[in-house]
Design an enzyme around this catalytic site. Structure first.
Site, short mmCIF file in Angstrom:
data_model
loop_
_atom_site.label_atom_id
_atom_site.label_comp_id
_atom_site.label_asym_id
_atom_site.label_seq_id
_atom_site.Cartn_x
_atom_site.Cartn_y
_atom_site.Cartn_z
CG ASP A 1 -2.03 0.98 1.10
OD1 ASP A 1 -2.09 1.72 0.10
OD2 ASP A 1 -2.88 1.02 2.02
CB ALA A 2 3.45 2.15 -2.19
CE LYS A 3 -3.87 4.98 -0.06
NZ LYS A 3 -3.50 3.94 0.91
NE ARG A 4 6.45 5.04 -3.13
CZ ARG A 4 6.35 4.71 -1.85
NH1 ARG A 4 5.20 4.79 -1.22
NH2 ARG A 4 7.42 4.28 -1.17
#
Lengths: 276, 276
Positions: free
Chosen positions: A91-94
């Site tokens: 869950d990095a939301k890059r």
């Protein structure tokens, strides 16, 4: 992990639970602080206690980055600990311009370069197509694109109404549907209002949806299933704090299992109700 | 670094150049591969060769994450190498729900926790207010919020036209103006079309703008200044590849300096023209 393998895991385990590994050094049982890598030790025990009850694990990169190099080491080891019977999601939301997104993709998908080979990554859509596509070029990997999030700030832009009379989150789904397929693209859909799933399913009837916001963040599993489930289940429902911190004692893994089991049982009921 | 200190640096150095440390192991001179940490050695020499010609350095986190734990070590060391006469920006494009954004903030702002204390961080706006505010709570730190990016994908959503007849990127600026001030908030504005700065300056006349897309990515410095400069300069213009990879030989730092010097001279002219 392919879509078919994911569906089989859901069928076998009677669960569509994703355990969010938002592991916070200030919240784990104190006795773990004596271990060389307390965060990893905690995650390892949580995984061993719950892997037959869930179909996905989702470490949140922020919780690891906040501890610098040490945290990154814990993240790499955690990634390697997730069994291949579970979808591993970072869950990095890059999201960045194309050549930079390609770097992020190899950071989380290419074990040879980074030590990590997650099955899926969460991505922010603001920068559009070329920020997302590099992740979709990896075979058997998934993009989980932010569509409608469960936080208060979701009101600021996601509900902006376009001239075409559609909300921004709907436009995101419509556009992204042309970039990927139901085999490599999911959407993040917040669960605080079950009826929102009706709008989502209009645009993405067959996609899997990753649903935060059940458990400590609120949101009703029954509503999510009522409005959001499709014939392949099509849901991954996340719980983090309620499972991870079910106990702050030596029995934390056992209590985490009890909490996960309670959720799994509810999920089994919902799957049965849907004839899955 | 405060706004006043930044303006003083611009005034002294006659430069508003930001050097993007998008350092790629495959592009740095081969002889550096014999060093224990080639990425850090490259950055260190680039910084030493250019620090009097620029007012900011901006490592892009993707280029470090792609190398796993080793890359994160290079990033921490690079952060510590940036002199305090330059604004240190981590180009990370993070953004998540409040408690998670707080973790990202400490990851990049709190040296005691993570080993890094950047002055500024780039943030993606999609998740709205509570995803941005935790970063603004740090004193003397900056949020640099994505508004209008220079990539092709910017067309997908940033130019969505709201019912109120404004583009999404304009709405982002208007909302964010209520979250921060000109002392702790900047915007990312792509430079491929100079006239876009007119729309931005309508909403953010006094804010600093971080401008990628000059140099290898195209875009004219003259246009950016014509449409984007304000009485405090109000611009940080980034160049990465054109400086970093000016030479692939042993003279890479020297050639980087020459390239930075050429840009600085052009900037000095623009500042003079603007009576700054």
């Amino acid at each position: 992990m392919t879509r078919q393998q994911l569906i089989e895991q859901i069928r076998e385990k009677r669960s569509f639970l994703c355990v969010g590994l938002d592991t916070d050094l200030n919240k784990i049982p104190e006795f773990l602080l004596d271990f060389e890598d307390p965060i990893f030790e905690f995650n390892k025990q949580i995984i061993e206690a719950t892997e037959d009850l869930c179909v996905a694990y989702k470490p949140n990169s922020a919780f690891y980055e906040t501890r610098g190099v040490k945290g990154w080491e814990s993240l790499v080891k955690t990634a390697q600990q997730i069994p291949n019977t579970c979808l591993s999601i970072i869950d990095a939301k890059r999201g960045d311009i194309g050549n930079t997104s390609a770097m992020y993709a190899s950071a989380f998908f290419d074990r040879n370069l980074s030590g990590m080979s997650f099955d899926a990554i969460t991505i922010a859509p603001y920068m559009g197509s070329d920020s997302v596509k590099p992740f979709l070029e990896f075979s058997d990997k998934w993009v989980i694109l932010l569509a409608l999030t469960s936080n208060q700030g979701s009101q600021d832009f996601q509900f902006s109404k376009d001239l075409g009379d559609e909300f921004l989150f709907e436009k995101v789904i419509q556009k992204a549907n042309t970039w990927g397929t139901i085999e490599n693209l999911m959407y993040v859909v917040g669960a605080t209002r079950g009826e929102s799933f009706l709008d989502i399913r209009k645009h993405a009837p067959d996609h899997f949806l990753l649903v935060p916001g059940v458990g400590a963040q609120g949101g009703s599993l029954e509503d999510v299933c009522k409005y959001g489930m499709n014939r392949d289940c099509g849901l991954l429902v996340n719980a983090s704090r309620s499972i991870l911190y079910a106990s702050s004692g030596k029995d934390f893994a056992e209590k985490a299992r009890e909490e996960a089991l309670a959720i799994q049982k509810e999920m089994a009921l919902q799957l049965e109700k849907a004839g899955f």
